[in-house]
Scaffold this motif. Sequence first.
Motif, short mmCIF file in Angstrom:
data_model
loop_
_atom_site.label_atom_id
_atom_site.label_comp_id
_atom_site.label_asym_id
_atom_site.label_seq_id
_atom_site.Cartn_x
_atom_site.Cartn_y
_atom_site.Cartn_z
N UNK A 158 27.79 -0.56 -0.34
CA UNK A 158 27.47 -1.64 -1.29
C UNK A 158 26.55 -2.66 -0.64
N UNK A 159 26.89 -3.04 0.59
CA UNK A 159 26.07 -4.04 1.31
C UNK A 159 24.65 -3.52 1.53
N UNK A 160 24.53 -2.26 1.95
CA UNK A 160 23.20 -1.69 2.18
C UNK A 160 22.42 -1.61 0.87
N UNK B 255 17.87 -5.24 7.11
CA UNK B 255 16.63 -5.90 7.56
C UNK B 255 16.26 -5.61 9.01
N UNK B 256 17.24 -5.53 9.88
CA UNK B 256 16.97 -5.32 11.30
C UNK B 256 16.32 -3.96 11.57
N UNK C 21 14.84 -1.54 3.23
CA UNK C 21 14.87 -2.49 2.12
C UNK C 21 16.05 -2.20 1.18
N UNK C 22 16.43 -3.20 0.43
CA UNK C 22 17.52 -3.05 -0.53
C UNK C 22 17.15 -2.04 -1.60
N UNK D 265 11.15 3.95 3.23
CA UNK D 265 12.40 3.20 3.03
C UNK D 265 13.52 3.72 3.93
N UNK D 266 13.62 5.04 4.06
CA UNK D 266 14.79 5.61 4.76
C UNK D 266 14.46 6.13 6.16
N UNK D 267 13.26 5.89 6.67
CA UNK D 267 12.90 6.50 7.95
C UNK D 267 13.78 6.05 9.11
N UNK D 268 14.39 4.87 9.00
CA UNK D 268 15.22 4.37 10.11
C UNK D 268 16.71 4.32 9.78
#
Length: 199
Positions: free
Chosen positions: A117-119, A125-126, A130-131, A179-182
């Motif tokens: 939920x938080x993600x 951000x670190x 992105x949301x 968006x999901x690379x990290x």
Amino acid sequence: MGVGKCLVAVLVLGCMAPAIAAPDRPAEQLVRERCRKCHGMNGLSGEAEFPKLAGQDVEYLTRQMANFKTGVRTSKRMKQRVEDLSGGEMRALAEYFSAKPIVPERDADPVQVDIGRHIYYSGIPAKGVTACTTCHGPQGRGAMYLPRLAGQHAQYLASQLRAFREHSRTSPNMVMHTVVENIADAEIEAVAKFLSVME
């Protein structure tokens, strides 16, 4: 003009006449013949490797079928199912499944759900993640060419997020790759679990 010449003229004109397209087949018939085995008659697939189609956006479903048909999105199984569908039939199938109510999953680890939920709402951000709400909305219902994620199988969502991260799933819009690379596997699983129980 002699009889022979008339006959030739008729044959030539007949060959030049446009072929009459076969009428579109009813959506329910196509679902029964092509979609039911993997996605169910109501778009609620019984196996988590196959996505739920119920409640999905019409434009998104139509585009995905077109992408499978043209090879923009690759799947041998889906290519076989959609390669002879007309544009009208793809649209009718999308409308059929979109009108079906989605049933969210019921069981998920509450700790994972909270992390997910938080993600989903805040991103990471670190790590430059992105949301998810930025594109898929606060209720996870997507819009137009963006898919509904709420209520989807967690296993399917996780597999697609990993595919985007690994660039094994492509599309005309590569935003998801960035968006999901990290994002880590554990974070993918948490987001997927949260979305799976979302109404």
